[in-house]
Design a protein around this motif. Structure first.
Motif, PDB file in Angstrom:
ATOM      1  N   TRP A 225       0.835  -1.207   0.000  1.00 13.82           N
ATOM      2  CA  TRP A 225       0.000   0.000   0.000  1.00 13.82           C
ATOM      3  C   TRP A 225       0.865   1.251   0.000  1.00 13.82           C
ATOM      4  N   ILE A 226       1.909   1.254   0.828  1.00 11.93           N
ATOM      5  CA  ILE A 226       2.811   2.408   0.896  1.00 11.93           C
ATOM      6  C   ILE A 226       3.518   2.607  -0.438  1.00 11.93           C
ATOM      7  N   LEU A 227       3.977   1.497  -1.048  1.00 13.03           N
ATOM      8  CA  LEU A 227       4.647   1.601  -2.341  1.00 13.03           C
ATOM      9  C   LEU A 227       3.707   2.158  -3.403  1.00 13.03           C
ATOM     10  N   ALA A 228       2.438   1.716  -3.355  1.00  8.00           N
ATOM     11  CA  ALA A 228       1.460   2.195  -4.343  1.00  8.00           C
ATOM     12  C   ALA A 228       1.187   3.683  -4.156  1.00  8.00           C
ATOM     13  N   LEU A 229       1.035   4.111  -2.907  1.00  7.54           N
ATOM     14  CA  LEU A 229       0.785   5.531  -2.639  1.00  7.54           C
ATOM     15  C   LEU A 229       1.992   6.380  -3.009  1.00  7.54           C
ATOM     16  N   ASP A 230       3.176   5.865  -2.682  1.00  7.75           N
ATOM     17  CA  ASP A 230       4.394   6.591  -3.066  1.00  7.75           C
ATOM     18  C   ASP A 230       4.461   6.767  -4.578  1.00  7.75           C
ATOM     19  N   ALA A 231       4.143   5.688  -5.296  1.00  6.65           N
ATOM     20  CA  ALA A 231       4.192   5.742  -6.758  1.00  6.65           C
ATOM     21  C   ALA A 231       3.174   6.742  -7.301  1.00  6.65           C
ATOM     22  N   ALA A 232       2.070   6.915  -6.583  1.00  5.22           N
ATOM     23  CA  ALA A 232       1.028   7.859  -7.012  1.00  5.22           C
ATOM     24  C   ALA A 232       1.309   9.279  -6.543  1.00  5.22           C
ATOM     25  N   GLY A 233       2.412   9.470  -5.846  1.00  2.00           N
ATOM     26  CA  GLY A 233       2.790  10.816  -5.428  1.00  2.00           C
ATOM     27  C   GLY A 233       2.333  11.212  -4.043  1.00  2.00           C
ATOM     28  N   HIS A 234       1.867  10.276  -3.229  1.00  2.00           N
ATOM     29  CA  HIS A 234       1.414  10.575  -1.872  1.00  2.00           C
ATOM     30  C   HIS A 234       2.443  10.091  -0.850  1.00  2.00           C
ATOM     31  N   GLY A 235       2.643  10.892   0.198  1.00  2.00           N
ATOM     32  CA  GLY A 235       3.444  10.441   1.311  1.00  2.00           C
ATOM     33  C   GLY A 235       2.557   9.699   2.309  1.00  2.00           C
ATOM     34  N   VAL A 236       3.134   8.849   3.114  1.00  2.00           N
ATOM     35  CA  VAL A 236       2.370   8.073   4.098  1.00  2.00           C
ATOM     36  C   VAL A 236       2.968   8.282   5.479  1.00  2.00           C
ATOM     37  N   TRP A 237       2.105   8.412   6.495  1.00  2.00           N
ATOM     38  CA  TRP A 237       2.575   8.475   7.876  1.00  2.00           C
ATOM     39  C   TRP A 237       1.760   7.511   8.726  1.00  2.00           C
ATOM     40  N   ASP A 238       2.394   6.978   9.753  1.00  2.00           N
ATOM     41  CA  ASP A 238       1.788   5.963  10.622  1.00  2.00           C
ATOM     42  C   ASP A 238       2.188   6.321  12.048  1.00  2.00           C
ATOM     43  N   TRP A 239       1.223   6.767  12.838  1.00  2.00           N
ATOM     44  CA  TRP A 239       1.504   7.392  14.142  1.00  2.00           C
ATOM     45  C   TRP A 239       0.895   6.606  15.294  1.00  2.00           C
TER      46      TRP A 239
END
Length: 339
Positions: A225-239
């Motif tokens: 999921w993180i790789l897919a979002l990164d590829a789509a130009g979104h950053g991901v955070w998990d807090w």
């Protein structure tokens, strides 16, 4: 003079341990002072209580996501504590569905564990390999004469193992997860006291193994999921709001002009970069969601880049885990450049 009560442990002639409750009193008879005592065997009652308490601790550990190795070790030791002289082991079936790996066997010789680690399941592969293959319990009362152990008789004899009773650990859908085995250094049938205990321990092992596999599958899914979002130009955070620990993806950091190692894993990395005019509103939106007032967290604010420029960001997230009291334990979100 007076009364006293206490508990004591001592070895029976057979070598097993007996737990006794002693009530002693000082009495005077015909001018003599004597000590009279009543001794009650409370071994069964004490073992029953210890079993329940230990089993509950293991279940609590599973709920807290204690490492699988620790859980399986505790289960095998619990089995061994309930009957003198037995040795317990748990083998895990590889994802390939063919090979068995040692999950826990604290009392078996290390050389024996190394020898069976990686064995393929199948008919005639000892008690455990056969139990996993058949998906049913296999009780071998005399290893030396049983055909299922034909290829392993010398190995068992070398390590002083004379009997082995193995039960497959099955998932709810019947999938084999591994085996739970009890060994004895003397040939004979499984003691009746172990039958109901083994059923309970096998079920607990299945819960622990399944939870571990689910967690592993979830991590793999999250990684994709993180790789897919990164590829789509979104950053991901998990807090984690309880510890303050935050995972920021590589894309999250690169949006602000930073390399992976230049930003740590604490919430301050976010709060210190939000524009002062936007911080209060962003924090209020986040607090509302943590309290359950809003279904999701959403904020548009400016973040300071490494070169000093300000970049408009759309920040969105949701609490995916909460404690029993409602507090958020895990919040996952995305970070999108909307400049």
């Amino acid at each position: 003079a007076g009364n006293a009560t206490f508990e004591t442990r001592h070895h029976r002639k057979s070598g097993s341990v007996q737990i006794a409750h002693v009530a002693a009193s000082v009495v005077h008879v015909s001018g003599k002072t004597l000590v009279a005592s009543v001794v009650n065997d409370i071994t069964a009652d004490r073992k029953s209580r210890e079993l329940i308490e230990s089993h509950n601790r293991i279940l609590e550990g599973i709920a807290r996501s204690v490492a699988l190795e620790i859980t399986l070790d505790a289960l095998t030791r619990l089995a061994e504590s309930q009957y003198e002289g037995i040795l317990a082991s748990v083998l895990l079936l590889d994802p390939d569905g063919i090979h068995l790996r040692v999950g826990a066997a604290p009392s078996l010789p290390e050389d024996y564990n190394l020898a069976i680690d990686g064995a393929e399941i199948g008919e005639g592969v000892g008690s455990c390999g056969t139990a996993a293959f058949r998906r049913s319990a296999v009780h071998v009362d005399d290893i030396a004469s049983d055909p299922l152990w034909k290829n392993y008789t010398s190995l068992a004899k070398h390590h002083g193992l004379a009997a082995c009773w193995s039960i497959p650990v099955l998932d709810a859908d019947g999938t084999v997860l591994g085996t739970f085995a009890i060994y004895s250094r003397h040939p004979g049938r499984m003691p009746l006291q172990l039958h109901s205990l083994m059923s309970s321990l096998v079920q607990t092992a299945a819960i622990a193994i399944r939870k571990k596999r689910d967690q592993h599958a979830l991590r793999e899914s999250e990684h994709r999921w993180i790789l897919a979002l990164d590829a789509a130009g979104h950053g991901v955070w998990d807090w984690n709001p309880v510890t303050g620990h935050v995972f920021f993806s590589a894309r999250w950091k690169s949006m602000l002009g930073y390399e992976v190692g230049e930003i740590s894993d604490h919430l301050d990395e976010w709060t210190t970069r939000v524009h002062p005019d936007d911080l209060a509103a962003a924090q209020a939106q986040l607090t509302d969601h943590l309290r359950g007032t809003t279904p999701v967290y959403r904020s548009e604010h400016r973040l300071r880049c490494k070169d000093g420029r300000w970049k408009w960001i759309l920040d969105q997230g949701m609490a995916v885990e909460r404690l029993a009291d409602g507090r958020a334990l895990r919040v996952i979100g995305t970070h999108t450049d909307i400049s």
